[in-house]
Write a protein that holds these residues in place. Structure first.
Motif, short mmCIF file in Angstrom:
data_model
loop_
_atom_site.label_atom_id
_atom_site.label_comp_id
_atom_site.label_asym_id
_atom_site.label_seq_id
_atom_site.Cartn_x
_atom_site.Cartn_y
_atom_site.Cartn_z
N GLU A 93 7.41 -7.61 -2.19
CA GLU A 93 7.57 -6.45 -3.06
C GLU A 93 6.21 -5.96 -3.58
O GLU A 93 5.97 -4.75 -3.63
N ASP A 94 5.34 -6.89 -3.97
CA ASP A 94 4.00 -6.51 -4.44
C ASP A 94 3.23 -5.80 -3.33
O ASP A 94 2.55 -4.80 -3.59
N HIS A 95 3.35 -6.30 -2.12
CA HIS A 95 2.66 -5.67 -0.98
C HIS A 95 3.18 -4.25 -0.77
O HIS A 95 2.40 -3.32 -0.54
N ALA A 96 4.50 -4.06 -0.85
CA ALA A 96 5.09 -2.73 -0.67
C ALA A 96 4.59 -1.77 -1.76
O ALA A 96 4.27 -0.61 -1.48
N LYS A 97 4.49 -2.26 -2.99
CA LYS A 97 4.01 -1.41 -4.09
C LYS A 97 2.55 -1.01 -3.86
O LYS A 97 2.18 0.14 -4.08
N ARG A 98 1.74 -1.96 -3.41
CA ARG A 98 0.32 -1.64 -3.15
C ARG A 98 0.19 -0.63 -2.03
O ARG A 98 -0.63 0.28 -2.09
N GLU A 99 0.99 -0.77 -0.98
CA GLU A 99 0.95 0.18 0.15
C GLU A 99 1.35 1.57 -0.32
O GLU A 99 0.74 2.56 0.06
N THR A 100 2.38 1.64 -1.14
CA THR A 100 2.83 2.94 -1.66
C THR A 100 1.72 3.56 -2.50
O THR A 100 1.43 4.76 -2.38
N ALA A 101 1.06 2.77 -3.33
CA ALA A 101 -0.03 3.28 -4.18
C ALA A 101 -1.19 3.77 -3.32
O ALA A 101 -1.80 4.80 -3.62
N ARG A 102 -1.49 3.05 -2.26
CA ARG A 102 -2.59 3.48 -1.36
C ARG A 102 -2.26 4.81 -0.70
O ARG A 102 -3.12 5.67 -0.55
N GLN A 103 -1.01 4.98 -0.27
CA GLN A 103 -0.64 6.22 0.39
C GLN A 103 -0.70 7.40 -0.58
O GLN A 103 -1.12 8.49 -0.23
N VAL A 104 -0.33 7.15 -1.84
CA VAL A 104 -0.40 8.20 -2.85
C VAL A 104 -1.87 8.59 -3.07
O VAL A 104 -2.21 9.77 -3.17
N VAL A 105 -2.77 7.61 -3.13
CA VAL A 105 -4.19 7.88 -3.33
C VAL A 105 -4.72 8.69 -2.15
O VAL A 105 -5.49 9.64 -2.33
N ARG A 106 -4.31 8.37 -0.93
CA ARG A 106 -4.79 9.09 0.25
C ARG A 106 -4.33 10.54 0.22
O ARG A 106 -5.09 11.45 0.56
N VAL A 107 -3.10 10.75 -0.16
CA VAL A 107 -2.56 12.10 -0.17
C VAL A 107 -3.23 12.93 -1.26
O VAL A 107 -3.60 14.07 -1.04
N THR A 108 -3.46 12.34 -2.45
CA THR A 108 -4.05 13.10 -3.54
C THR A 108 -5.54 13.36 -3.34
O THR A 108 -6.08 14.31 -3.87
N SER A 109 -6.21 12.53 -2.54
CA SER A 109 -7.64 12.74 -2.34
C SER A 109 -7.90 13.87 -1.34
O SER A 109 -9.01 14.37 -1.25
N GLY A 110 -6.89 14.26 -0.58
CA GLY A 110 -7.06 15.35 0.37
C GLY A 110 -7.66 14.91 1.69
O GLY A 110 -7.79 15.72 2.59
N LYS A 111 -8.05 13.68 1.78
CA LYS A 111 -8.63 13.18 3.04
C LYS A 111 -7.52 12.62 3.90
O LYS A 111 -6.59 11.98 3.44
N ILE A 112 -7.63 12.86 5.19
CA ILE A 112 -6.65 12.34 6.13
C ILE A 112 -7.35 11.31 6.99
O ILE A 112 -8.40 11.56 7.58
N SER A 113 -6.72 10.15 7.05
CA SER A 113 -7.32 9.08 7.87
C SER A 113 -6.79 9.18 9.30
O SER A 113 -5.80 9.87 9.57
N SER A 114 -7.44 8.49 10.19
CA SER A 114 -7.03 8.50 11.59
C SER A 114 -5.63 7.86 11.76
O SER A 114 -4.90 8.19 12.68
N LYS A 115 -5.25 6.96 10.85
CA LYS A 115 -3.94 6.35 10.91
C LYS A 115 -2.84 7.35 10.59
O LYS A 115 -1.76 7.31 11.15
N GLN A 116 -3.15 8.28 9.69
CA GLN A 116 -2.15 9.28 9.32
C GLN A 116 -1.99 10.32 10.41
O GLN A 116 -0.92 10.87 10.59
N VAL A 117 -3.05 10.60 11.15
CA VAL A 117 -3.00 11.63 12.19
C VAL A 117 -2.20 11.14 13.38
O VAL A 117 -1.40 11.85 13.93
N GLY A 118 -2.48 9.89 13.80
CA GLY A 118 -1.92 9.34 15.02
C GLY A 118 -0.47 9.22 14.96
O GLY A 118 0.35 9.50 15.75
#
Length: 186
Positions: free
Chosen positions: A161-186
């Motif tokens: 559960e902690d891992h899932a929460k951290r992953e969700t938080a990371r995805q939110v940070v990526r979306v709000t920063s406006g940068k798209i990583s190669s993982k999101q594109v692929g």
């Protein structure tokens, strides 16, 4: 007569041996290497046997210590009980002669502290017996399994559960920063 000739021949033989070292034949070399391997095998076997003997000796000494402790424990319990009864009888006699109640209570507390069921000696005996039982009955893997069973089910899923929460938080940070990583594109 013959002695000088003998020494001259010996010197000549020695000189020839020094000048022309005879190369070791392949067969002799193989035999020498085999003897060395066999000698090393025997040495390792002797070392292993010696270690086993020492291990057996250590185990035997541990058993002797445990037996001596057990005998001492069996002797101590009646002696502690006898000492306890003697001290109570002495307190009873002293109290009958003329002792105030506060002193009597203090002495009774001291008797129980020194010889009662929770005294240092009996606690040491219990600790020894418990550790001996634990050593005998519970090999290490069983201790680990028991340790695992003592945890609630939520303990096992908490990491996921902690891992899932951290992953969700990371995805939110990526979306709000406006940068798209190669993982999101692929």
């Amino acid at each position: 007569g013959h002695a000088p000739m003998y020494y001259a021949q010996a010197a000549l033989n020695q000189l020839q041996q020094q000048q022309a070292p005879v190369p070791e034949s392949e067969e002799k070399r193989a035999k020498r290497l085999e003897r060395n391997r066999e000698s090393a095998r025997k040495s390792r076997r002797r070392k292993k046997e010696r270690l086993n003997q020492l291990g057996d000796k250590v185990g035997g000494l541990h058993n002797q210590i445990d037996i001596a402790r057990t005998i001492q424990i069996n002797l101590m319990n009646p002696q502690l009980q006898e000492f306890f009864l003697q001290r109570i009888a002495q307190l009873d006699t002293d109290f009958a002669v003329e002792m105030d109640e506060a002193t009597g209570k203090d002495q009774l507390a001291a008797i129980f502290k020194g010889t009662g069921p929770n005294c240092g000696v009996k606690r040491a005996v219990i600790d020894f017996q418990y550790s001996k039982l634990k050593q005998t009955l519970l090999p290490h893997y069983q201790k680990f399994l028991i340790w695992l069973t003592l945890h609630p089910e939520s303990w096992f899923s908490a990491g996921k559960e902690d891992h899932a929460k951290r992953e969700t938080a990371r995805q939110v940070v990526r979306v709000t920063s406006g940068k798209i990583s190669s993982k999101q594109v692929g």
